[in-house]
Design a protein around this motif. Structure first.
Motif, PDB file in Angstrom:
ATOM      1  N   ILE A  90       0.843  -1.204   0.000  1.00  0.00           N
ATOM      2  CA  ILE A  90       0.000   0.000   0.000  1.00  0.00           C
ATOM      3  C   ILE A  90       0.878   1.252   0.000  1.00  0.00           C
ATOM      4  N   VAL A  91       1.903   1.232   0.862  1.00  0.00           N
ATOM      5  CA  VAL A  91       2.681   2.443   1.102  1.00  0.00           C
ATOM      6  C   VAL A  91       3.465   2.874  -0.138  1.00  0.00           C
ATOM      7  N   ILE A  92       4.137   1.945  -0.800  1.00  0.00           N
ATOM      8  CA  ILE A  92       5.045   2.348  -1.881  1.00  0.00           C
ATOM      9  C   ILE A  92       4.311   3.073  -3.004  1.00  0.00           C
ATOM     10  N   PRO A  93       3.275   2.455  -3.619  1.00  0.00           N
ATOM     11  CA  PRO A  93       2.614   3.224  -4.687  1.00  0.00           C
ATOM     12  C   PRO A  93       1.916   4.477  -4.178  1.00  0.00           C
ATOM     13  N   ALA A  94       1.316   4.418  -2.978  1.00  0.00           N
ATOM     14  CA  ALA A  94       0.569   5.584  -2.487  1.00  0.00           C
ATOM     15  C   ALA A  94       1.510   6.756  -2.248  1.00  0.00           C
ATOM     16  N   VAL A  95       2.683   6.483  -1.658  1.00  0.00           N
ATOM     17  CA  VAL A  95       3.642   7.561  -1.409  1.00  0.00           C
ATOM     18  C   VAL A  95       4.159   8.102  -2.741  1.00  0.00           C
ATOM     19  N   ALA A  96       4.504   7.194  -3.659  1.00  0.00           N
ATOM     20  CA  ALA A  96       5.075   7.626  -4.933  1.00  0.00           C
ATOM     21  C   ALA A  96       4.085   8.503  -5.693  1.00  0.00           C
ATOM     22  N   ILE A  97       2.852   8.026  -5.839  1.00  0.00           N
ATOM     23  CA  ILE A  97       1.881   8.772  -6.654  1.00  0.00           C
ATOM     24  C   ILE A  97       1.552  10.114  -6.001  1.00  0.00           C
ATOM     25  N   SER A  98       1.309  10.099  -4.678  1.00  0.00           N
ATOM     26  CA  SER A  98       0.905  11.364  -4.049  1.00  0.00           C
ATOM     27  C   SER A  98       2.049  12.367  -4.052  1.00  0.00           C
ATOM     28  N   THR A  99       3.295  11.884  -3.948  1.00  0.00           N
ATOM     29  CA  THR A  99       4.430  12.806  -3.955  1.00  0.00           C
ATOM     30  C   THR A  99       4.632  13.421  -5.345  1.00  0.00           C
ATOM     31  N   ILE A 100       4.532  12.582  -6.391  1.00  0.00           N
ATOM     32  CA  ILE A 100       4.696  13.107  -7.749  1.00  0.00           C
ATOM     33  C   ILE A 100       3.609  14.138  -8.058  1.00  0.00           C
ATOM     34  N   LEU A 101       2.360  13.781  -7.725  1.00  0.00           N
ATOM     35  CA  LEU A 101       1.265  14.734  -7.944  1.00  0.00           C
ATOM     36  C   LEU A 101       1.517  16.028  -7.184  1.00  0.00           C
ATOM     37  N   GLY A 102       1.967  15.902  -5.935  1.00  0.00           N
ATOM     38  CA  GLY A 102       2.206  17.083  -5.111  1.00  0.00           C
ATOM     39  C   GLY A 102       3.281  17.973  -5.705  1.00  0.00           C
ATOM     40  N   ALA A 103       4.357  17.349  -6.218  1.00  0.00           N
ATOM     41  CA  ALA A 103       5.454  18.133  -6.795  1.00  0.00           C
ATOM     42  C   ALA A 103       4.963  18.895  -8.032  1.00  0.00           C
ATOM     43  N   ALA A 122      -6.250  27.230  -2.115  1.00  0.00           N
ATOM     44  CA  ALA A 122      -6.922  27.442  -0.825  1.00  0.00           C
ATOM     45  C   ALA A 122      -8.012  26.393  -0.621  1.00  0.00           C
ATOM     46  N   ALA A 123      -8.751  26.103  -1.695  1.00  0.00           N
ATOM     47  CA  ALA A 123      -9.847  25.141  -1.572  1.00  0.00           C
ATOM     48  C   ALA A 123      -9.322  23.736  -1.293  1.00  0.00           C
ATOM     49  N   LEU A 124      -8.156  23.425  -1.876  1.00  0.00           N
ATOM     50  CA  LEU A 124      -7.585  22.093  -1.706  1.00  0.00           C
ATOM     51  C   LEU A 124      -7.171  21.843  -0.253  1.00  0.00           C
ATOM     52  N   GLY A 163      -4.055  12.279   0.558  1.00  0.00           N
ATOM     53  CA  GLY A 163      -2.704  12.713   0.880  1.00  0.00           C
ATOM     54  C   GLY A 163      -2.251  13.866   0.003  1.00  0.00           C
ATOM     55  N   VAL A 164      -2.929  14.028  -1.140  1.00  0.00           N
ATOM     56  CA  VAL A 164      -2.440  14.978  -2.137  1.00  0.00           C
ATOM     57  C   VAL A 164      -2.563  16.423  -1.649  1.00  0.00           C
ATOM     58  N   SER A 165      -3.503  16.690  -0.749  1.00  0.00           N
ATOM     59  CA  SER A 165      -3.596  18.048  -0.186  1.00  0.00           C
ATOM     60  C   SER A 165      -2.320  18.395   0.557  1.00  0.00           C
TER      61      SER A 165
ATOM     62  N   PRO B  20      -5.854  16.242 -12.536  1.00  0.00           N
ATOM     63  CA  PRO B  20      -6.202  15.100 -11.673  1.00  0.00           C
ATOM     64  C   PRO B  20      -6.512  15.540 -10.244  1.00  0.00           C
ATOM     65  N   THR B  21      -5.736  16.526  -9.766  1.00  0.00           N
ATOM     66  CA  THR B  21      -5.941  16.979  -8.391  1.00  0.00           C
ATOM     67  C   THR B  21      -7.225  17.789  -8.265  1.00  0.00           C
ATOM     68  N   VAL B  22      -7.545  18.547  -9.333  1.00  0.00           N
ATOM     69  CA  VAL B  22      -8.824  19.253  -9.313  1.00  0.00           C
ATOM     70  C   VAL B  22      -9.955  18.236  -9.217  1.00  0.00           C
ATOM     71  N   ALA B  23      -9.836  17.159  -9.990  1.00  0.00           N
ATOM     72  CA  ALA B  23     -10.856  16.108  -9.934  1.00  0.00           C
ATOM     73  C   ALA B  23     -10.931  15.504  -8.540  1.00  0.00           C
ATOM     74  N   ILE B  24      -9.755  15.243  -7.942  1.00  0.00           N
ATOM     75  CA  ILE B  24      -9.731  14.671  -6.587  1.00  0.00           C
ATOM     76  C   ILE B  24     -10.451  15.602  -5.608  1.00  0.00           C
ATOM     77  N   ALA B  25     -10.128  16.900  -5.707  1.00  0.00           N
ATOM     78  CA  ALA B  25     -10.732  17.848  -4.759  1.00  0.00           C
ATOM     79  C   ALA B  25     -12.245  17.892  -4.943  1.00  0.00           C
ATOM     80  N   ILE B  26     -12.672  17.928  -6.212  1.00  0.00           N
ATOM     81  CA  ILE B  26     -14.111  18.044  -6.457  1.00  0.00           C
ATOM     82  C   ILE B  26     -14.850  16.775  -6.020  1.00  0.00           C
ATOM     83  N   ILE B  27     -14.299  15.616  -6.372  1.00  0.00           N
ATOM     84  CA  ILE B  27     -15.004  14.370  -6.050  1.00  0.00           C
ATOM     85  C   ILE B  27     -14.774  13.969  -4.592  1.00  0.00           C
ATOM     86  N   PHE B  28     -13.496  13.735  -4.244  1.00  0.00           N
ATOM     87  CA  PHE B  28     -13.209  13.067  -2.970  1.00  0.00           C
ATOM     88  C   PHE B  28     -13.355  13.981  -1.763  1.00  0.00           C
TER      89      PHE B  28
END
Lengths: 291, 295
Positions: A90-103, A122-124, A163-165, B20-28
């Motif tokens: 669970i941890v490896i893909p979840a950390v990898a994907i959320s970190t890449i998205l965050g960057a 702000a909304a996120l 996690g992406v927030s 993708p993150t906009v979608a995440i925020a709106i849905i999740f």
């Protein structure tokens, strides 16, 4: 640096100060020491004496039991090992994907602002604060519809979504303080979106990358709520495994096995903390002070 | 659509990357909060059903003695947890700020519980606090036979054991926040005050602590957030017991939604939890966002 002009401080004052600090340190350390000591004692030893005592015996039997032998619930595979492996999966893909998205989000939100992007950031941030109870019911519906209920990909999706927030917050707060001339000059030179990201931004992102990976790793490894709600026995993480193991009521309570199990569940995050404590603290304070 | 020109791509690419993150925020996040709120207005039981009954579930919720006692437990736990963590954290930070030799090592020790899962913390403290095997037994064996420390099995006291374990886990974190705050203070003011003959105590109480107001505020927000969400610690430490003595809203929500098949009332309890957090958070975010940009 010791300030020599500082007012005279009596030696006893320093002694009391250090004494208090040491006693407090003992309060924090004793549970961990007790865990370790108990985990190497035999049940015989514990039965004869008491739980809080110096070991009269030494064996790693309880560790072996906790890792691969103890019966947890009704599942056929025994020990914490399958749960531990689930946590890793669970941890490896979840950390990898959320970190890449965050960057990438942090990069866009800092250097490629467009109308509404500040508002979106702000909304996120609500995602950092929403109590997960408020999203559990729809999330379990959604995972059911996607046929991901009780699966590891379902848990990965959940951890990425919530996690992406945090990861976006971390990277955005880091990038926004970088000199913008860097990116402006590259844009004038005709460098594109990806070139600037990979050639200029990513190479100077190491500190925040480490902070984010550690933060996400600790959060996801230690998660219990998602683990208990969205998994079935084949996909339960180690926190759920440990809780089931400790609370299974059959037979005599084997404190040594429980304690060994607790250490096994805690070991990955403790190692991360010991190896990279500085970054761990930075993540904690970044998540709070700047939140 | 033809987005072939370089300018067009540059225009769309950042938005595409963010999508993708906009979608995440709106849905999740937003979608699901709305969905939960909608379920709380229906008579859903085991499965969501969309027969609206107005605020009936909320009325039922606040007539439910378990919910009321779980709210009260949260008030007791939250107040003590936040208060004790703040005091311990502040005192430790001030003590550590006195040019301590082994500061790094001590800080590491104070903070490591934060790296542990609440499940691990709960498991250890469960045995420590258990009167027949833990601290009480240990003191008895030392010869003090009448010593009594059975809070964890005493319904009137069990909630305080959650505070003990919670403070053990989180106070080091508060210490780290306060220490960062102390280090950020302009030392010239402090030196000037000391030259004027101010005692160390009055330097802290009159100058340093008042100037750390924002730090207190963020520590409070983090702790309140932890307290309202607390679930794992109580599950592992007391399981909500003895009886329902350590029930909190998060456990109530979990049990009614996923074990008793009463989604409507479970959703209503989740909405109340969200509202509580927002009530604390919105004034905070408002004051944060109004600050000048590079404050």
């Amino acid at each position: 640096m010791r300030d020599t002009s500082k007012r005279y401080q009596p030696v006893t004052g320093r002694a009391i100060l250090y004494g208090v600090l040491m006693i407090v340190a003992a309060y924090y350390l004793l549970p961990l020491i007790l865990m370790i000591l108990t985990s190497v004692r035999s049940m015989e030893d514990i039965r004869m004496g008491q739980l809080i005592a110096w070991p009269e015996s030494f064996s790693l039997e309880a560790w072996r039991q906790a890792w691969s032998e103890v019966q947890i619930g009704a599942r056929s595979e025994t020990g914490l090992k399958p749960y531990f492996i689930n946590s890793i999966k669970i941890v490896i893909p979840a950390v990898a994907i959320s970190t890449i998205l965050g960057a990438l989000n942090g990069y866009v939100l800092s250097f490629f602002k467009f109308r509404g992007s500040d508002f979106f950031f702000a909304a996120l941030l609500l995602g950092c604060f929403v109590p997960f109870q408020a999203i559990l019911l729809p999330q379990s519906q959604l995972l059911g519809w996607l046929n991901l209920g009780g699966t590891i990909p379902g848990l990965v999706l959940t951890h990425v979504a919530y996690g992406v927030s945090f990861t976006t917050l971390f990277f955005r707060n880091y990038y926004v303080n970088l000199p913008h001339e860097l990116v402006k000059a590259a844009k004038l030179d005709g460098a594109g979106f990806w070139t600037i990201f990979f050639r200029i931004i990513l190479p100077i992102s190491t500190p925040i990358l480490v902070v984010t990976v550690i933060w996400q790793f600790t959060q996801i490894w230690n998660d219990f709520l998602f683990g208990v709600v969205f998994s079935d026995p084949s996909s339960q993480p180690v926190t759920v495994g440990l809780n089931n193991m400790v609370n299974s009521t059959t037979g005599e309570t084997r404190y040594n096995v429980d304690m060994a199990g607790a250490i096994i569940a805690a070991l990955p995050t403790i190692i991360v903390y010991v190896v990279a404590g500085k970054y761990f603290v930075r993540g904690l304070t970044a998540g709070s002070v700047k939140g | 659509m033809s987005v072939t020109s370089k300018k067009g791509l540059d225009y769309w690419l950042p938005k595409l990357v963010l999508s993708p993150t906009v979608a995440i925020a709106i849905i999740f996040i937003y979608g699901f909060i709305i969905w939960t709120s909608v379920i709380s207005l229906t008579d859903s039981t085991i499965l969501p059903r969309y027969d609206f009954v107005g605020f009936e579930q909320y009325v039922k919720l606040f007539q439910n003695p378990r919910w009321l006692s779980s709210l009260w437990n949260l008030v007791v736990f939250g107040t003590l947890f936040i208060g004790v963590c703040m005091v311990v954290g502040l005192v430790l930070a001030i003590l550590l700020d006195q040019q301590i030799r082994a500061e790094g090592a001590l800080r590491t020790v104070y903070l490591y519980p934060m790296a542990l899962s609440f499940i691990v913390t709960g498991t250890v403290w469960k045995w420590l606090l258990n009167p027949t095997v833990g601290i009480e037994r240990f003191i008895h064996n030392l010869g003090w036979e009448s010593f009594q420390f059975d809070w964890i099995v005493n319904p009137d006291m069990a909630i305080y054991t959650v505070v003990i374990a919670g403070v053990w886990q989180s106070s080091g974190f508060v210490m780290a926040i306060f220490l960062a705050g102390l280090r950020g203070i302009d030392t010239s003011i402090i030196k000037a005050a000391q030259l004027d003959g101010a005692s160390l105590f009055s330097v802290y109480s009159r100058i340093i602590i008042p100037s750390m107001r924002p730090v207190f505020f963020s520590a409070f927000i983090m702790l309140a957030h932890l307290a309202i969400k607390s679930f794992d610690l109580i599950v592992a430490l007391t399981g909500g017991g003895p009886g329902n003595a350590t029930d909190v809203p998060a456990i109530f929500m979990y049990q009614f939604s996923f074990q008793r098949g009463r989604l409507g009332i479970g959703a209503a309890s989740a909405v109340i939890m969200l509202m509580t957090i927002l009530a604390i958070l919105i004034p905070y975010l408002y004051s944060e966002l109004r600050k000048p940009k590079d404050a």
